[in-house]
Design a protein around this motif. Structure first.
Motif, mmCIF file in Angstrom:
data_model
loop_
_atom_site.group_PDB
_atom_site.id
_atom_site.type_symbol
_atom_site.label_atom_id
_atom_site.label_comp_id
_atom_site.label_asym_id
_atom_site.label_seq_id
_atom_site.Cartn_x
_atom_site.Cartn_y
_atom_site.Cartn_z
ATOM 1 N N ARG A 14 0.826 -1.213 0.000
ATOM 2 C CA ARG A 14 0.000 0.000 0.000
ATOM 3 C C ARG A 14 0.857 1.259 0.000
ATOM 4 N NH1 ARG A 14 -4.243 0.092 4.627
ATOM 5 N NH2 ARG A 14 -4.945 -1.672 3.387
ATOM 6 N N ARG A 62 -6.100 2.654 -2.899
ATOM 7 C CA ARG A 62 -5.404 1.386 -2.683
ATOM 8 C C ARG A 62 -5.378 0.536 -3.939
ATOM 9 N NH1 ARG A 62 -8.010 -0.246 3.151
ATOM 10 N NH2 ARG A 62 -7.226 1.580 4.259
ATOM 11 N N LYS A 117 -5.700 -2.873 -4.509
ATOM 12 C CA LYS A 117 -6.116 -4.084 -3.800
ATOM 13 C C LYS A 117 -5.505 -5.351 -4.385
ATOM 14 C CE LYS A 117 -10.140 -2.147 -1.709
ATOM 15 N NZ LYS A 117 -10.533 -2.481 -0.385
ATOM 16 N N GLU A 177 -2.030 -5.470 -2.938
ATOM 17 C CA GLU A 177 -2.117 -5.830 -1.529
ATOM 18 C C GLU A 177 -2.418 -7.311 -1.350
ATOM 19 O OE1 GLU A 177 -4.652 -3.290 0.814
ATOM 20 O OE2 GLU A 177 -3.733 -1.475 -0.002
ATOM 21 N N GLN A 178 -3.336 -7.832 -2.141
ATOM 22 C CA GLN A 178 -3.677 -9.251 -2.039
ATOM 23 C C GLN A 178 -2.506 -10.135 -2.435
ATOM 24 O OE1 GLN A 178 -6.680 -10.409 -0.666
ATOM 25 N NE2 GLN A 178 -5.385 -12.236 -0.556
#
Length: 183
Positions: free
Chosen positions: A155, A169, A171, A174-175
């Protein structure tokens, strides 16, 4: 010899390692702020076991998260299934979180002195419930910490907070970062 610790020529600490009067390091003890003044009430002579038992009450700050997890697990009362234990933990976190908020609210909104001891107690209770959740999932605090840092690193690629990155973000990134740690 019945000398107060402050007047003793026998050192209790060398660097950050605690020593007994017979100069044996005490396993896992790191001297924290304010400890020596609390220990000033001890008298010599005392046994190695007495020193270890007394110091253990002062060194909670030196406990690792996974060491805490092991010790706190003794107080878990399993509810029968994983989902019941997870629910117990989640409801406990919510309840204890409310108590933490209330202590801070009273200091902020009403000018009441911040009750550090009570705040630490309630944070500890919340941590116990988080520990229940973590153990119910079959993971460690270290794994949770690693996953969180991996997500935050994705992030905030510059390794510092920015409002822009908090609001925008990625995502997928991040995942991917979480998956790289949690499998």
């Amino acid at each position: 010899m019945d000398t107060n610790l402050n007047q003793s020529s026998t050192p209790l600490t060398v660097g950050k390692v605690a020593f007994s009067p017979i100069h044996q390091p005490l396993e896992g003890c790191v001297v924290g702020k304010g400890v020596t003044s609390k220990l000033a009430d001890l008298k010599f002579p005392f046994s190695h076991e007495e020193v270890k038992a007394t110091l253990s009450t002062f060194f909670a700050k030196a406990m690792t998260a996974d060491g805490y997890s092991e010790r706190a697990a003794a107080f878990i009362d399993p509810k029968g299934s994983q989902i019941e234990d997870l629910l117990h933990g989640a409801l406990g976190v919510a309840g204890e979180g409310g108590e933490v908020v209330d202590i801070i609210k009273k200091a902020w909104a009403y000018g009441k002195p911040l009750d550090h001891a009570h705040l630490i107690e309630e944070i500890g209770d919340a941590m116990w419930y988080y520990n229940l959740i973590i153990r119910s999932l079959g993971v460690t605090w270290g794994e949770v910490f690693s996953a969180n840092v991996a997500k935050l690193s994705a992030r905030y690629p510059d390794k510092k907070f920015s409002a822009h990155n908090a609001l925008n973000r990625d995502k997928v990134a991040e995942q991917a970062a979480l998956n790289s740690v949690t499998g």
